[in-house]
Scaffold this motif. Structure first.
Motif, PDB file in Angstrom:
ATOM      1  N   ASN A 154      60.441  52.200   1.750  1.00  0.00           N
ATOM      2  CA  ASN A 154      59.794  53.411   2.287  1.00  0.00           C
ATOM      3  C   ASN A 154      59.286  53.190   3.707  1.00  0.00           C
ATOM      4  O   ASN A 154      59.348  54.106   4.546  1.00  0.00           O
ATOM      5  CB  ASN A 154      58.641  53.831   1.376  1.00  0.00           C
ATOM      6  N   GLY A 155      58.789  51.985   3.974  1.00  0.00           N
ATOM      7  CA  GLY A 155      58.320  51.692   5.321  1.00  0.00           C
ATOM      8  C   GLY A 155      59.459  51.687   6.333  1.00  0.00           C
ATOM      9  O   GLY A 155      59.311  52.180   7.457  1.00  0.00           O
ATOM     10  N   ALA A 156      60.622  51.157   5.919  1.00  0.00           N
ATOM     11  CA  ALA A 156      61.788  51.174   6.804  1.00  0.00           C
ATOM     12  C   ALA A 156      62.225  52.609   7.098  1.00  0.00           C
ATOM     13  O   ALA A 156      62.523  52.967   8.239  1.00  0.00           O
ATOM     14  CB  ALA A 156      62.931  50.384   6.164  1.00  0.00           C
ATOM     15  N   LYS A 157      62.248  53.448   6.063  1.00  0.00           N
ATOM     16  CA  LYS A 157      62.620  54.851   6.249  1.00  0.00           C
ATOM     17  C   LYS A 157      61.636  55.559   7.180  1.00  0.00           C
ATOM     18  O   LYS A 157      62.038  56.342   8.051  1.00  0.00           O
ATOM     19  CB  LYS A 157      62.655  55.572   4.901  1.00  0.00           C
ATOM     20  N   ALA A 158      60.343  55.282   6.985  1.00  0.00           N
ATOM     21  CA  ALA A 158      59.325  55.918   7.827  1.00  0.00           C
ATOM     22  C   ALA A 158      59.488  55.522   9.287  1.00  0.00           C
ATOM     23  O   ALA A 158      59.119  56.285  10.191  1.00  0.00           O
ATOM     24  CB  ALA A 158      57.935  55.537   7.320  1.00  0.00           C
ATOM     25  N   ARG A 159      60.045  54.359   9.530  1.00  0.00           N
ATOM     26  CA  ARG A 159      60.279  53.898  10.897  1.00  0.00           C
ATOM     27  C   ARG A 159      61.640  54.346  11.432  1.00  0.00           C
ATOM     28  O   ARG A 159      62.034  53.952  12.522  1.00  0.00           O
ATOM     29  CB  ARG A 159      60.160  52.373  10.942  1.00  0.00           C
ATOM     30  N   GLY A 160      62.361  55.128  10.634  1.00  0.00           N
ATOM     31  CA  GLY A 160      63.615  55.689  11.108  1.00  0.00           C
ATOM     32  C   GLY A 160      64.877  55.036  10.587  1.00  0.00           C
ATOM     33  O   GLY A 160      65.987  55.463  10.920  1.00  0.00           O
ATOM     34  N   ALA A 161      64.756  54.000   9.767  1.00  0.00           N
ATOM     35  CA  ALA A 161      65.942  53.338   9.226  1.00  0.00           C
ATOM     36  C   ALA A 161      66.664  54.253   8.240  1.00  0.00           C
ATOM     37  O   ALA A 161      66.039  55.049   7.527  1.00  0.00           O
ATOM     38  CB  ALA A 161      65.553  52.032   8.538  1.00  0.00           C
ATOM     39  N   ILE A 162      67.977  54.099   8.171  1.00  0.00           N
ATOM     40  CA  ILE A 162      68.803  54.817   7.199  1.00  0.00           C
ATOM     41  C   ILE A 162      69.150  53.852   6.076  1.00  0.00           C
ATOM     42  O   ILE A 162      69.665  52.752   6.323  1.00  0.00           O
ATOM     43  CB  ILE A 162      70.100  55.356   7.848  1.00  0.00           C
ATOM     44  N   ILE A 163      68.877  54.258   4.841  1.00  0.00           N
ATOM     45  CA  ILE A 163      69.201  53.443   3.666  1.00  0.00           C
ATOM     46  C   ILE A 163      70.331  54.145   2.921  1.00  0.00           C
ATOM     47  O   ILE A 163      70.163  55.266   2.429  1.00  0.00           O
ATOM     48  CB  ILE A 163      67.991  53.284   2.721  1.00  0.00           C
ATOM     49  N   ALA A 164      71.495  53.502   2.851  1.00  0.00           N
ATOM     50  CA  ALA A 164      72.675  54.123   2.233  1.00  0.00           C
ATOM     51  C   ALA A 164      73.155  53.274   1.062  1.00  0.00           C
ATOM     52  O   ALA A 164      73.600  52.141   1.238  1.00  0.00           O
ATOM     53  CB  ALA A 164      73.787  54.285   3.266  1.00  0.00           C
ATOM     54  N   THR A 165      73.036  53.809  -0.155  1.00  0.00           N
ATOM     55  CA  THR A 165      73.521  53.125  -1.351  1.00  0.00           C
ATOM     56  C   THR A 165      74.974  53.528  -1.626  1.00  0.00           C
ATOM     57  O   THR A 165      75.527  54.413  -0.984  1.00  0.00           O
ATOM     58  CB  THR A 165      72.643  53.460  -2.562  1.00  0.00           C
ATOM     59  N   LYS A 166      75.587  52.866  -2.593  1.00  0.00           N
ATOM     60  CA  LYS A 166      76.987  53.103  -2.984  1.00  0.00           C
ATOM     61  C   LYS A 166      77.940  52.879  -1.812  1.00  0.00           C
ATOM     62  O   LYS A 166      78.946  53.556  -1.683  1.00  0.00           O
ATOM     63  CB  LYS A 166      77.163  54.518  -3.551  1.00  0.00           C
ATOM     64  N   HIS A 167      77.616  51.916  -0.976  1.00  0.00           N
ATOM     65  CA  HIS A 167      78.461  51.591   0.166  1.00  0.00           C
ATOM     66  C   HIS A 167      78.775  50.086   0.147  1.00  0.00           C
ATOM     67  O   HIS A 167      78.148  49.304   0.849  1.00  0.00           O
ATOM     68  CB  HIS A 167      77.783  51.972   1.480  1.00  0.00           C
ATOM     69  N   ARG A 168      79.736  49.711  -0.650  1.00  0.00           N
ATOM     70  CA  ARG A 168      80.169  48.321  -0.700  1.00  0.00           C
ATOM     71  C   ARG A 168      81.032  48.026   0.533  1.00  0.00           C
ATOM     72  O   ARG A 168      81.999  48.731   0.815  1.00  0.00           O
ATOM     73  CB  ARG A 168      80.965  48.044  -1.970  1.00  0.00           C
ATOM     74  N   VAL A 169      80.686  46.979   1.259  1.00  0.00           N
ATOM     75  CA  VAL A 169      81.445  46.622   2.455  1.00  0.00           C
ATOM     76  C   VAL A 169      82.776  46.010   2.044  1.00  0.00           C
ATOM     77  O   VAL A 169      82.831  45.038   1.279  1.00  0.00           O
ATOM     78  CB  VAL A 169      80.637  45.642   3.331  1.00  0.00           C
ATOM     79  N   LEU A 170      83.858  46.579   2.574  1.00  0.00           N
ATOM     80  CA  LEU A 170      85.204  46.115   2.235  1.00  0.00           C
ATOM     81  C   LEU A 170      85.848  45.304   3.347  1.00  0.00           C
ATOM     82  O   LEU A 170      86.643  44.399   3.078  1.00  0.00           O
ATOM     83  CB  LEU A 170      86.093  47.322   1.899  1.00  0.00           C
ATOM     84  N   SER A 171      85.532  45.619   4.584  1.00  0.00           N
ATOM     85  CA  SER A 171      86.099  44.874   5.705  1.00  0.00           C
ATOM     86  C   SER A 171      85.226  45.050   6.932  1.00  0.00           C
ATOM     87  O   SER A 171      84.447  46.009   7.022  1.00  0.00           O
ATOM     88  CB  SER A 171      87.530  45.338   6.010  1.00  0.00           C
ATOM     89  N   VAL A 172      85.369  44.129   7.860  1.00  0.00           N
ATOM     90  CA  VAL A 172      84.590  44.154   9.097  1.00  0.00           C
ATOM     91  C   VAL A 172      85.511  43.781  10.255  1.00  0.00           C
ATOM     92  O   VAL A 172      86.266  42.803  10.175  1.00  0.00           O
ATOM     93  CB  VAL A 172      83.398  43.173   9.037  1.00  0.00           C
ATOM     94  N   LEU A 173      85.454  44.546  11.331  1.00  0.00           N
ATOM     95  CA  LEU A 173      86.237  44.268  12.530  1.00  0.00           C
ATOM     96  C   LEU A 173      85.314  44.284  13.739  1.00  0.00           C
ATOM     97  O   LEU A 173      84.257  44.924  13.720  1.00  0.00           O
ATOM     98  CB  LEU A 173      87.337  45.323  12.719  1.00  0.00           C
ATOM     99  N   ARG A 174      85.718  43.565  14.797  1.00  0.00           N
ATOM    100  CA  ARG A 174      84.910  43.550  16.016  1.00  0.00           C
ATOM    101  C   ARG A 174      85.788  43.876  17.213  1.00  0.00           C
ATOM    102  O   ARG A 174      86.826  43.235  17.429  1.00  0.00           O
ATOM    103  CB  ARG A 174      84.251  42.181  16.205  1.00  0.00           C
ATOM    104  N   GLU A 175      85.380  44.868  17.976  1.00  0.00           N
ATOM    105  CA  GLU A 175      86.103  45.275  19.181  1.00  0.00           C
ATOM    106  C   GLU A 175      85.100  45.629  20.269  1.00  0.00           C
ATOM    107  O   GLU A 175      84.136  46.374  20.025  1.00  0.00           O
ATOM    108  CB  GLU A 175      86.997  46.487  18.903  1.00  0.00           C
ATOM    109  N   ASP A 176      85.323  45.111  21.455  1.00  0.00           N
ATOM    110  CA  ASP A 176      84.473  45.430  22.608  1.00  0.00           C
ATOM    111  C   ASP A 176      82.984  45.229  22.302  1.00  0.00           C
ATOM    112  O   ASP A 176      82.142  46.078  22.590  1.00  0.00           O
ATOM    113  CB  ASP A 176      84.719  46.882  23.069  1.00  0.00           C
ATOM    114  N   ARG A 177      82.683  44.102  21.658  1.00  0.00           N
ATOM    115  CA  ARG A 177      81.293  43.733  21.333  1.00  0.00           C
ATOM    116  C   ARG A 177      80.618  44.666  20.331  1.00  0.00           C
ATOM    117  O   ARG A 177      79.392  44.698  20.237  1.00  0.00           O
ATOM    118  CB  ARG A 177      80.441  43.650  22.604  1.00  0.00           C
ATOM    119  N   VAL A 178      81.394  45.412  19.610  1.00  0.00           N
ATOM    120  CA  VAL A 178      80.856  46.313  18.584  1.00  0.00           C
ATOM    121  C   VAL A 178      81.500  45.976  17.238  1.00  0.00           C
ATOM    122  O   VAL A 178      82.725  45.822  17.147  1.00  0.00           O
ATOM    123  CB  VAL A 178      81.131  47.794  18.937  1.00  0.00           C
TER     124      VAL A 178
END
Length: 375
Positions: A154-178
């Motif tokens: 709740n404190g993270a949300k109050a500070r503006g963080a987004i909490i997203a459930t049901k999001h299993r990470v399947l892959s990660v890529l990096r391009e142009d420092r992002v």
């Protein structure tokens, strides 16, 4: 949108890190399950003690004490800790096992030897012939893990963080420092990944090409049984048994028991093994007067360790903008306030002098020497 930080994992490590990071940055937390805190966090023994773990873990626990005793204003509606005390008993021949615990005593956190009779008065279901010596640690407390975790979420949300459930990470890529982090339904962009994936942290590391930190998830089993008739569970301390990792703990008028097992495992939704439960029941009935007529509840959780049993906190030495917050073993709940603040300081290059010693001891680079992990 490109988030400043994307935290993978919604357990106590990820939730607390999101809370601290969100004070000055945009944060997205991704959780694979339907709810945050589903795995190790929701299956914790929920005790706070300074005298647990390796030396660096004990230092972190001691530093965390202030947060538990005086949480930030508005963080929670009820106290995070309630005094419980911990009784450690030794059977004949194992009295020397208590010496190390006694040596850890400090004026602010007293650990003292008590007579076996006093131990039996504290826990009348113990067998007198199995208690040759005993030590009592008054400063051990119950932690309201649900309130702690919710406070961070709740404190993270109050500070503006987004909490997203049901999001299993399947892959990660990096391009142009992002970083582009892909789940089954969406893709997200971030400047920096914080890997707080618990037992799955090495799996996430492999997605970005990082060396393994040698993380080993270990299964721990617990059961709930009925307390003996007439026992005042509210006044009962937690009970450890010298020479073993087993412990008993009051739980809402019942008794929680664990053999303290640490069975290496692949990361999965852990469940208790029938043989482990049978061995635990046999142990309870041999070591105590408790007769287990029925197991009211049983579960298992994964506690993840690297070789030196200290957490891994810091930027990967080879992969840019990839931060490890992993390997917290069975101490993650107790260490969360300090490790979350250290994470935020390292991620924003604001590490104070007091934190530098912790940071050097916990850095991911050390795991290469410990484990010799390959790409």
């Amino acid at each position: 949108m490109i988030y400043d930080f994307l935290v993978i994992g919604g357990g106590i490590a990820g939730a607390s890190a999101a809370y601290e990071l969100a004070a000055d940055a945009s944060v997205l937390l991704l959780e694979a399950e339907d709810t945050t805190g589903y795995h190790a966090t929701g299956r914790s023994a929920a005790l706070f003690t300074r005298n647990y773990g390796c030396p660096i873990v004990m230092q972190i626990n001691a530093t965390s004490a202030h947060f538990f005793q005086s949480p930030p204003l508005g963080f929670c509606e009820t106290p995070l800790v309630t005094t419980r005390g911990c009784l450690t008993v030794a059977s004949g021949g194992l009295e020397g096992e208590l010496d190390a615990l006694l040596a850890r005593s400090e004026p602010s956190d007293s650990v003292c030897r008590i007579a076996p009779q006093n131990a039996l008065e504290m826990a009348p279901f113990l067998r007198s012939e199995r208690v040759a010596d005993a030590v009592f640690e008054a400063g051990v407390s119950d932690i309201d893990v649900a309130a702690l975790h919710l406070g961070f979420i709740n404190g993270a949300k109050a500070r503006g963080a987004i909490i997203a459930t049901k999001h299993r990470v399947l892959s990660v890529l990096r391009e142009d420092r992002v970083w582009r982090v892909n789940t089954a339904s969406e893709s997200f962009s971030t400047a920096c990944i914080v890997n707080a994936a618990g037992a799955w942290a090495d799996k996430v590391g492999a997605m970005v090409g990082a060396r393994s930190i040698g993380l080993v998830p270990k299964r721990r089993t617990a059961i709930i049984v009925k307390a003996p008739a007439g026992l005042d569970c509210a006044a009962l301390p937690s009970i450890d048994f010298a020479g073993t990792a087993a412990y008993l703990k009051p739980d809402a008028g019942r008794i929680m028991a664990s053999p303290g097992d640490a069975t290496p495992s692949e990361p999965y939704d852990a469940w208790p093994d029938d043989m482990d439960i049978a061995v635990l029941v046999d142990w309870i009935e041999r070591e105590t007067k408790i007769k287990v007529a029925r197991i009211e509840h049983s579960w298992a959780g994964l506690r993840s360790f690297v070789a030196d049993e200290a957490p891994v906190v810091g930027f990967d030495p080879d992969v840019p903008d990839f931060f490890w917050l992993a390997g917290q073993g069975g101490y993650g709940i107790m260490m969360a306030p300090v490790l979350a603040k250290l994470t935020a300081e390292l991620c924003t290059a604001t590490v104070g002098a007091h934190s530098k010693a912790f940071a050097q001891s916990l850095a991911p680079e050390r795991t290469t020497q410990l484990y010799g992990g390959d790409q």
